[in-house]
Design a protein around this motif. Sequence first.
Motif, mmCIF file in Angstrom:
data_model
loop_
_atom_site.group_PDB
_atom_site.id
_atom_site.type_symbol
_atom_site.label_atom_id
_atom_site.label_comp_id
_atom_site.label_asym_id
_atom_site.label_seq_id
_atom_site.Cartn_x
_atom_site.Cartn_y
_atom_site.Cartn_z
ATOM 1 N N LEU A 45 0.858 -1.186 0.000
ATOM 2 C CA LEU A 45 0.000 0.000 0.000
ATOM 3 C C LEU A 45 0.889 1.229 0.000
ATOM 4 C CD1 LEU A 45 -2.805 1.302 0.140
ATOM 5 C CD2 LEU A 45 -2.689 1.099 2.636
ATOM 6 N N ARG A 46 0.809 1.999 -1.074
ATOM 7 C CA ARG A 46 1.598 3.230 -1.192
ATOM 8 C C ARG A 46 0.726 4.433 -0.834
ATOM 9 N NH1 ARG A 46 4.942 5.608 -6.456
ATOM 10 N NH2 ARG A 46 4.762 7.825 -5.859
ATOM 11 N N ILE A 47 1.240 5.278 0.053
ATOM 12 C CA ILE A 47 0.512 6.463 0.497
ATOM 13 C C ILE A 47 1.340 7.700 0.172
ATOM 14 C CG2 ILE A 47 -0.531 7.686 2.450
ATOM 15 C CD1 ILE A 47 0.149 4.083 3.015
ATOM 16 N N ASP A 48 0.871 8.493 -0.787
ATOM 17 C CA ASP A 48 1.527 9.755 -1.132
ATOM 18 C C ASP A 48 0.867 10.891 -0.357
ATOM 19 O OD1 ASP A 48 3.583 9.422 -3.368
ATOM 20 O OD2 ASP A 48 1.903 8.254 -4.139
ATOM 21 N N SER A 49 1.661 11.897 0.024
ATOM 22 C CA SER A 49 1.091 12.976 0.835
ATOM 23 C C SER A 49 1.572 14.365 0.443
ATOM 24 C CB SER A 49 1.385 12.724 2.319
ATOM 25 O OG SER A 49 2.771 12.687 2.577
ATOM 26 N N SER A 50 2.090 14.502 -0.767
ATOM 27 C CA SER A 50 2.514 15.816 -1.244
ATOM 28 C C SER A 50 1.443 16.423 -2.133
ATOM 29 C CB SER A 50 3.813 15.703 -2.047
ATOM 30 O OG SER A 50 4.134 16.955 -2.624
ATOM 31 N N PRO A 51 1.138 17.721 -1.947
ATOM 32 C CA PRO A 51 0.200 18.383 -2.852
ATOM 33 C C PRO A 51 0.798 18.608 -4.240
ATOM 34 C CG PRO A 51 1.050 19.951 -1.248
ATOM 35 C CD PRO A 51 1.544 18.598 -0.837
ATOM 36 N N ARG A 52 2.119 18.464 -4.351
ATOM 37 C CA ARG A 52 2.764 18.547 -5.660
ATOM 38 C C ARG A 52 2.647 17.194 -6.364
ATOM 39 N NH1 ARG A 52 6.479 22.916 -5.839
ATOM 40 N NH2 ARG A 52 6.880 23.862 -3.800
ATOM 41 N N LYS A 53 2.651 17.226 -7.679
ATOM 42 C CA LYS A 53 2.612 15.975 -8.432
ATOM 43 C C LYS A 53 3.916 15.769 -9.197
ATOM 44 C CE LYS A 53 -2.227 14.830 -8.639
ATOM 45 N NZ LYS A 53 -3.348 14.362 -9.489
ATOM 46 N N SER A 54 4.048 16.362 -10.368
ATOM 47 C CA SER A 54 5.226 16.100 -11.201
ATOM 48 C C SER A 54 6.520 16.617 -10.593
ATOM 49 C CB SER A 54 5.029 16.724 -12.585
ATOM 50 O OG SER A 54 4.858 18.131 -12.492
ATOM 51 N N THR A 55 6.445 17.631 -9.723
ATOM 52 C CA THR A 55 7.671 18.196 -9.146
ATOM 53 C C THR A 55 7.957 17.702 -7.730
ATOM 54 O OG1 THR A 55 6.442 20.124 -8.326
ATOM 55 C CG2 THR A 55 7.446 20.297 -10.525
ATOM 56 N N SER A 56 7.194 16.738 -7.264
ATOM 57 C CA SER A 56 7.370 16.238 -5.896
ATOM 58 C C SER A 56 8.577 15.302 -5.794
ATOM 59 C CB SER A 56 6.112 15.498 -5.442
ATOM 60 O OG SER A 56 6.360 14.772 -4.257
ATOM 61 N N ILE A 57 9.509 15.641 -4.921
ATOM 62 C CA ILE A 57 10.671 14.779 -4.683
ATOM 63 C C ILE A 57 10.242 13.497 -3.984
ATOM 64 C CG2 ILE A 57 12.908 14.588 -3.538
ATOM 65 C CD1 ILE A 57 12.949 16.540 -5.856
ATOM 66 N N SER A 58 9.339 13.606 -3.015
ATOM 67 C CA SER A 58 8.909 12.409 -2.277
ATOM 68 C C SER A 58 8.220 11.415 -3.208
ATOM 69 C CB SER A 58 7.991 12.782 -1.114
ATOM 70 O OG SER A 58 6.771 13.343 -1.561
ATOM 71 N N ARG A 59 7.448 11.910 -4.168
ATOM 72 C CA ARG A 59 6.794 11.016 -5.129
ATOM 73 C C ARG A 59 7.824 10.363 -6.052
ATOM 74 N NH1 ARG A 59 1.081 11.842 -5.582
ATOM 75 N NH2 ARG A 59 0.368 13.677 -4.423
ATOM 76 N N GLN A 60 8.821 11.121 -6.470
ATOM 77 C CA GLN A 60 9.862 10.557 -7.333
ATOM 78 C C GLN A 60 10.617 9.432 -6.621
ATOM 79 O OE1 GLN A 60 12.409 13.462 -9.424
ATOM 80 N NE2 GLN A 60 10.893 15.022 -8.890
ATOM 81 N N LEU A 61 10.949 9.657 -5.355
ATOM 82 C CA LEU A 61 11.660 8.623 -4.600
ATOM 83 C C LEU A 61 10.765 7.417 -4.335
ATOM 84 C CD1 LEU A 61 13.647 10.846 -2.065
ATOM 85 C CD2 LEU A 61 14.500 9.715 -4.138
ATOM 86 N N ALA A 62 9.481 7.678 -4.105
ATOM 87 C CA ALA A 62 8.542 6.571 -3.891
ATOM 88 C C ALA A 62 8.414 5.727 -5.154
ATOM 89 C CB ALA A 62 7.184 7.106 -3.454
ATOM 90 N N ASP A 63 8.471 6.368 -6.330
ATOM 91 C CA ASP A 63 8.432 5.617 -7.592
ATOM 92 C C ASP A 63 9.612 4.644 -7.675
ATOM 93 O OD1 ASP A 63 6.160 6.955 -8.478
ATOM 94 O OD2 ASP A 63 7.276 8.381 -9.722
ATOM 95 N N VAL A 64 10.785 5.129 -7.278
ATOM 96 C CA VAL A 64 11.989 4.291 -7.327
ATOM 97 C C VAL A 64 11.856 3.105 -6.374
ATOM 98 C CG1 VAL A 64 14.484 4.226 -6.904
ATOM 99 C CG2 VAL A 64 13.457 6.229 -7.992
ATOM 100 N N LEU A 65 11.409 3.383 -5.156
ATOM 101 C CA LEU A 65 11.279 2.309 -4.176
ATOM 102 C C LEU A 65 10.166 1.338 -4.554
ATOM 103 C CD1 LEU A 65 12.016 0.893 -1.607
ATOM 104 C CD2 LEU A 65 10.750 2.612 -0.304
ATOM 105 N N GLN A 66 9.066 1.846 -5.065
ATOM 106 C CA GLN A 66 7.972 0.968 -5.492
ATOM 107 C C GLN A 66 8.447 0.012 -6.581
ATOM 108 O OE1 GLN A 66 4.251 2.896 -6.620
ATOM 109 N NE2 GLN A 66 3.693 1.176 -7.930
ATOM 110 N N SER A 67 9.186 0.532 -7.545
ATOM 111 C CA SER A 67 9.698 -0.318 -8.631
ATOM 112 C C SER A 67 10.614 -1.408 -8.087
ATOM 113 C CB SER A 67 10.461 0.532 -9.653
ATOM 114 O OG SER A 67 9.588 1.428 -10.306
ATOM 115 N N LYS A 68 11.461 -1.056 -7.138
ATOM 116 C CA LYS A 68 12.374 -2.030 -6.538
ATOM 117 C C LYS A 68 11.591 -3.103 -5.782
ATOM 118 C CE LYS A 68 16.189 -2.379 -3.163
ATOM 119 N NZ LYS A 68 17.197 -3.057 -3.993
ATOM 120 N N LEU A 69 10.621 -2.686 -4.996
ATOM 121 C CA LEU A 69 9.831 -3.638 -4.219
ATOM 122 C C LEU A 69 9.052 -4.584 -5.128
ATOM 123 C CD1 LEU A 69 8.503 -1.213 -1.456
ATOM 124 C CD2 LEU A 69 10.030 -3.158 -1.083
ATOM 125 N N GLU A 70 8.427 -4.033 -6.165
ATOM 126 C CA GLU A 70 7.646 -4.872 -7.083
ATOM 127 C C GLU A 70 8.528 -5.845 -7.850
ATOM 128 O OE1 GLU A 70 3.959 -1.774 -8.018
ATOM 129 O OE2 GLU A 70 5.703 -1.839 -9.345
#
Length: 197
Positions: free
Chosen positions: A5-30
């Motif tokens: 279960l991935r939970i994002d919490s930034s009001p930014r989308k394309s410029t969010s650093i936390s979302r970019q890092l979560a993408d990397v970790l999600q890919s690794k986990l999957e």
Amino acid sequence: MKTLLRIDSSPRKSTSISRQLADVLQSKLEAEVSYTTKNRDTYYDQLIHLGNEDSVTAYFTPENEQTATQKEAIKASNILATEFAEADTYLFAVPMYNFSVSAGLKTYIDLISRAGISFQYTENGPQGLLKNKKAYVIITTGGTKLGTEVDHVTGYMTTFLNFLGITDIEFINSDLIMTNAEEILEGAKTKIQNLSL
């Protein structure tokens, strides 16, 4: 297959650093664990908003005694809390806002922290029901150093997850991004790739 279960919490989308890092970790986990991933966005998900007095009273009313209005008032909370409880692993993307978590994440936490679903009251006090689960928490900050007296994110996330019974927590910190965003982002991505799952 396990559920991530991935939970994002930034009001930014394309410029969010936390979302970019979560993408990397999600890919690794999957790739390494073969998860089925569910996503919740605490700023853009229609289910994530606080209710009214009916929802508050419904939380403390047995299900068979709830009125139709009360049942409707906590419908979203029931969905979110049950989904959270059923997940095996959690990925939180948590940017720091004014020294703490964002308003959207705090609302989500309030909605999924439910007696009888994620914790229970006992004669010895509250007891978490979500044991033997893993949480990854990515924390990003613009100019605040994590681990200092003004870091109210790390302690809060630890307390919240422990309260629900989740004690296996891996923090991935990426702080002081405004000082050198590109270098810090790349360093955090490297840390994620080197994680032992």
